[in-house]
Write an enzyme that holds these catalytic residues in place. Structure first.
Site, PDB file in Angstrom:
ATOM      1  N   SER A  99       0.624  -1.360   0.083  1.00  0.00           N
ATOM      2  CA  SER A  99       0.142   0.207  -0.114  1.00  0.00           C
ATOM      3  C   SER A  99       1.127   1.119   0.033  1.00  0.00           C
ATOM      4  O   SER A  99       2.075   1.225   0.198  1.00  0.00           O
ATOM      5  CB  SER A  99      -0.834   0.207   1.399  1.00  0.00           C
ATOM      6  OG  SER A  99      -0.154   0.220   2.757  1.00  0.00           O
ATOM      7  N   LYS A 100       0.034   2.547  -0.563  1.00  0.00           N
ATOM      8  CA  LYS A 100       1.263   3.531  -0.539  1.00  0.00           C
ATOM      9  C   LYS A 100      -0.130   4.407  -0.013  1.00  0.00           C
ATOM     10  O   LYS A 100      -1.389   4.963  -1.038  1.00  0.00           O
ATOM     11  CB  LYS A 100       2.277   3.341  -1.586  1.00  0.00           C
ATOM     12  CG  LYS A 100       3.020   4.589  -1.518  1.00  0.00           C
ATOM     13  CD  LYS A 100       4.397   3.750  -0.756  1.00  0.00           C
ATOM     14  CE  LYS A 100       5.517   4.071  -0.670  1.00  0.00           C
ATOM     15  NZ  LYS A 100       6.679   3.496   0.148  1.00  0.00           N
TER      16      LYS A 100
END
Length: 978
Positions: free
Chosen positions: A195-196
């Site tokens: 994720s980011k």
């Protein structure tokens, strides 16, 4: 432009339009708002759709809401028929589709003061939007306000990655998408997928740095509020609690973990404070690396992980960089975590040149001891820069120069280092030459993308700040690139360097996801440790104060776990590289399977397409190391996904694997560990890391297909095979040979161990699937027999098979492996089919050694051993011929087992296998009763061998047919006697 709708609705449509604009495909926000203004009827329908889906004031069950939403959607489609403008139609249609894809929103939540919140957040099921650029996340949350905008992308329900302070107002989603792609691959080694997130503060003051920081923190907190507003929580009993005022269209979703990134390195405590103000179940596990956690810089963990890769590269080239001097150039400074720690990991480093955003450091002929001591001093100096380097410690001709200078004079020594005749160059020109310097190692520890492929443009790279200094992969003259930092090279740049770098010889490089995975790995351990201690805190078994004292005591244990992953992954790539050409077909099939399932985009990941695969097949070349690194990650991601979706983690055997994931001081809390919410995910991660690192990314799918089993049987077979072979001890013996024998001998033995493990897994997984056996039952039945036979090998084998083992021993010892270790690895080949002998012994009550003697005597008498040896030497062509060859070998084993069973029944007593003489006599006596059939079976093989020439697949098939007839006759004879 004003929309003729209430201000709150206007804010909503602006947020929706802004998200669509951030996708990179839609027109500007102004154009979208003009379309909404031009068609107020459609606008009101879009708002109605949003209200029907999410307004909690509408008292209706979810199914009713969804039915009403479908009806409003149909009205929107009908109304769009009256829109004349194609641009307006497209903008309105996409906005309507976006509302349809939204799963949650905080739009109807009220603040503590009872007023509407000054920011809007909504969660999108990205896969429902066909026009989003690849790769498409599992979910994303968009946060909008007049103060800040932000996006959080994740690839699964359990995902992890950093939140960055972005400076890209109009395309921060594009920035984050590029980063999350790399994060997804990096996270293959840990429990969560990638994720980011990124946020853009819209009201930064133009005053002091303190004021800018204060506003950035306020924007960051608002961004976090938007994320947590629509995230599920857990109560003390572990039950999911929905956020108030939120209508939920997706399933349970309580796992939200963030981390530091560019601009937010010191924000972890802030994030944890926000989480705890929400009563969020993760507490200070929400953001790792805070004041009570594992400090990456203090541990040096990211650099230490990258150094495992660097050491392996050089070790396999015949150089020990811990005891032999070597030259380095790099990006970074000694105050930085990755560069500073990295440049202290060997006292033999000769750092000739380095640069950061402020200065350029040049030392053409450094003394290892003197320069190490000075780097160590600077690392300890708070906020040091290259300007703090003692110039009396720099060798002749070197110096430190500011990047603000218009021109830098070059001494003769620097000109020699950089390979230029120019007497002065600009800082950008010097950095360009540093990157192309003929040092042994390029170590990247700073921010920026410095290497691309020749075919890529600066726009493709997306790092405008370094356009002037960037080089192509083929221009690098170093032997090794160590990627301590993220995105130092594009994937195409890595591939070009691996092919044409190092002066045309091809350089050694992996990916940043492999080299610097230790940081994210350490953080994930911290999160999972804190989840466990959180259970203990809620149960009153551990106070927060005691927990805070416990965490630091486990630092070394966490580091050991993490660095083992770095060692194993780099070793896995070396093993894959050894067999890259021969494994091209299985790798291509694995990629095709993932593509068909929609879980891989080769273009996005820089993997070769079908045409390129065909060209490499023709040229006898396989995947390159950077490509293998991506495939390794996808192999782990795919196996983890399948294991979590199965009941494999329910096998009691894996409780020990679960406990082993945690540091030793925590293992006494077994109940809390077993109650961990991510229990199946942790088990799946441990299994996937181990299996894929040992056996390769395509092994699980190939084995499940060939053995006709599912992932539950595969994992049982794999773990039982490891126990049966005593594999962990054998593997540890070879690991202990690091720096003691030539790498070639060590790698050759690793390779033989892997071959033995693959074979044993196949046979045991087939039995696990057929009989529904778990690990303990499978190992209990077969491991003692494997170990018993192992002690008898190779003496008990036929002459042909002993010769094969001796040949393998010779090859291993010639490569540098110790003789006794070489033999232990070589006998794993014939040991892999020991399961058949165990079955024969169990069914007959014969002692296993007696069964084995008769089995090998049968193989020698009817030339099974000779035919299997010929089949083993045959080089199959395409995947179909390889599959046919594998099945032929399986048939030979089945036929030999059938004949052995018949001869055992004929002999009537176990004494027939008491020694080799009795075994041969029993076989001869059985054959004497059917001389025609016995002679016919071996005549075919004798004639083929007498005719000379290489074995063809046709010859193998004909010879096998003769043996099959004999085996079939023996089986029918037993039935008649019965």
């Amino acid at each position: 432009m004003e929309l003729s709708i209430p201000w709150r609705d206007a804010a909503l449509v602006r947020a929706l339009a802004r998200y669509r604009q951030q996708s990179g495909l839609d027109p500007s926000q102004r154009v979208q708002e003009q379309a909404l203004s031009n068609h107020p009827g459609v606008t009101r329908l879009i708002l109605d759709l949003f209200r029907v889906k999410f307004d909690p004031a509408i008292a209706a069950p979810l199914e009713t809401r969804q039915g009403q939403a479908a009806a409003v959607t149909a009205e929107i489609v009908e109304a769009l028929q009256l829109v004349d403008s194609l641009d307006d139609d497209r903008a309105l249609r996409r906005l309507a589709l976006l509302v349809g894809a939204i799963q949650r929103t905080n739009f109807y939540q009220l603040g503590h003061d009872g007023a509407a919140k000054p920011y809007i957040s909504f969660k999108v099921a990205s896969g429902q939007l066909a026009d989003l650029p690849a790769p498409k996340p599992f979910r994303e949350i968009f946060v909008w306000s007049t103060q800040v905008e932000g996006i959080h992308l994740r690839f699964g329900p359990v995902a992890r990655g950093g939140l960055r302070w972005s400076d890209r107002r109009d395309d921060f989603r594009t920035e984050v998408l590029g980063l999350v792609k790399a994060q997804q691959v990096k996270n293959a080694v840990i429990v969560p997928v990638g994720s980011k997130g990124g946020f853009y503060p819209k009201q930064l003051p133009k005053t002091s740095p303190d004021a800018i920081r204060a506003e950035a923190i306020a924007a960051y907190k608002t961004f976090l509020f938007g994320l947590l507003d629509i995230t599920d929580n857990l109560d003390a009993a572990g039950k999911v609690v929905r956020p108030q005022g939120v209508i939920v269209h997706d399933g349970d979703d309580p796992y939200l973990v963030v981390a530091a990134d560019k601009g937010t390195a010191s924000f972890s405590d802030i994030a944890n404070g926000v989480a705890e103000s929400y009563g969020f179940w993760l507490g200070d596990a929400f953001a790792s690396g805070g004041s009570v956690g594992y400090d990456h810089k203090a541990m040096g963990i990211t650099a230490r992980g990258a150094w495992e890769a660097v050491k392996r590269h050089f070790r396999e080239m015949g150089k020990d960089i811990q005891s032999e001097p070597f030259t380095v150039v790099g990006c970074g400074d000694m105050s930085g975590d990755v560069f500073g720690n990295g440049m202290l990991l060997s006292r033999q480093i000769r750092l000739q040149a380095a640069f950061d955003h402020r200065d350029i450091f040049l030392d053409p002929d450094p003394d290892p001891a003197t320069s190490y001591a000075e780097r160590e001093r600077m690392f300890a100096l708070p906020r040091s820069s290259w300007a703090d380097y003692d110039d009396t410690k720099i060798g002749k001709g070197g110096g430190v120069f500011s990047r603000t200078l218009k021109s830098i004079p070059l001494t003769a020594e620097v000109r020699g280092l950089l390979g230029t005749d120019a007497e002065a160059l600009s800082p950008a020109e010097i950095i360009n030459l540093i990157l192309k310097a003929p040092a042994e190692l390029l170590y990247l520890g700073g921010i920026g993308t410095y290497v691309k492929a020749k075919a890529e443009s600066a726009i493709d790279v997306g790092d405008k700040a370094n356009d002037a200094v960037r080089v192509n992969g083929a221009e690098l003259r170093v032997k090794v690139v160590g990627e301590g930092a993220n995105l130092g090279l594009t994937q195409a740049g890595r591939i070009e360097f691996a092919q044409m770098g190092a002066g045309g010889a091809g350089g050694r490089v992996e990916t940043d996801a492999i080299d610097n995975s230790a940081g994210v790995d350490s953080s994930d351990h911290e999160v999972n440790i804190k989840i466990t201690t959180g259970i203990l805190e809620r149960q009153g078994k551990l106070t927060r104060a005691r927990r805070n004292k416990l965490l630091p005591t486990m630092t070394d244990d966490v580091a050991s776990h993490v660095l083992t992953h770095n060692y194993d992954q780099t070793l896995a790539l070396s093993l894959l590289e050894m067999d890259s050409a021969g494994e091209l077909e299985p790798h291509a099939r694995f990629m095709a399977e993932l593509e068909r399932a929609g879980r891989l985009d080769r273009t996005v990941e820089g993997l070769p397409d079908a045409l390129e695969i065909a060209q490499r097949r023709k040229a006898g070349r396989g995947l390159l190391r950077p490509e293998l690194a991506v495939l390794l990650a996808y192999g782990k991601l795919e196996l983890k996904r399948e294991i979590v979706a199965s009941h494999a983690p329910d096998d009691p055997f894996f409780e020990a694997r679960l406990e082993g994931y945690f540091p030793k001081p925590l293992r006494k809390y077994k109940a809390a560990i077993r109650a961990h919410r991510l229990r199946p995910d942790i088990i799946a991660t441990v299994i996937a890391n181990d299996m894929i690192d040992r056996c390769g990314p395509s092994f699980p799918s190939r084995t499940m297909t060939s053995a006709g089993c599912d992932v539950v049987a595969l994992t049982a077979g794999y773990e039982a095979a490891k126990q049966a072979l005593g594999f962990d001890a054998l593997w540890a013996e070879v690991q202990a040979l690091d720096r003691r024998i030539p790498a070639a001998g060590q790698m050759a033995r690793f390779r033989r161990l892997v071959a033995g493990l693959r074979g044993a897994t196949f046979w045991l997984a087939r039995r696990a699937g057929r009989e529904g056996l778990g690990v303990a039952a499978l190992a209990g039945r077969y491991a003692p027999g494997f170990k018993s036979l192992h002690a008898l090998l190779p003496q008990i084998l036929s002459k042909v098979e002993r010769a094969g083992v001796e040949t393998q021993v010779g090859r291993l010892t010639e490569a540098g492996a110790p003789p006794e270790m070489a033999e232990a690895a070589a006998v794993l080949g014939p040991l892999t089919h020991a399961a058949d002998l165990v079955d024969l012994a169990e069914a007959s009550s014969w002692p296993l050694p007696n069964v084995a003697r008769l089995y090998y005597a049968t193989g020698a008498a009817f030339a099974f051993d000779r035919l299997r040896a010929a089949a083993g030497e045959f080089r199959a062509g395409d995947i179909f011929e390889r599959t046919a060859l594998r099945r032929l070998i399986e048939d030979l084993l089945v036929e030999q087992t059938q004949l052995t069973r018949a001869i055992m029944a004929f002999a009537g007593g176990a004494q027939a296998g008491e020694d080799d003489v009795h075994a041969r006599q029993a076989v001869s006596a059985w054959a004497a009763l059917r001389p025609d059939q016995a002679r016919a079976a071996t005549r075919t093989i004798d004639e083929i061998e007498a005719g000379g020439g290489a074995w063809s697949f046709a010859k193998l098939t004909i010879a096998n047919a003769a043996l099959r007839e004999l085996a079939a006759e023996s089986a029918s004879g037993r039935k008649r006697r019965a």
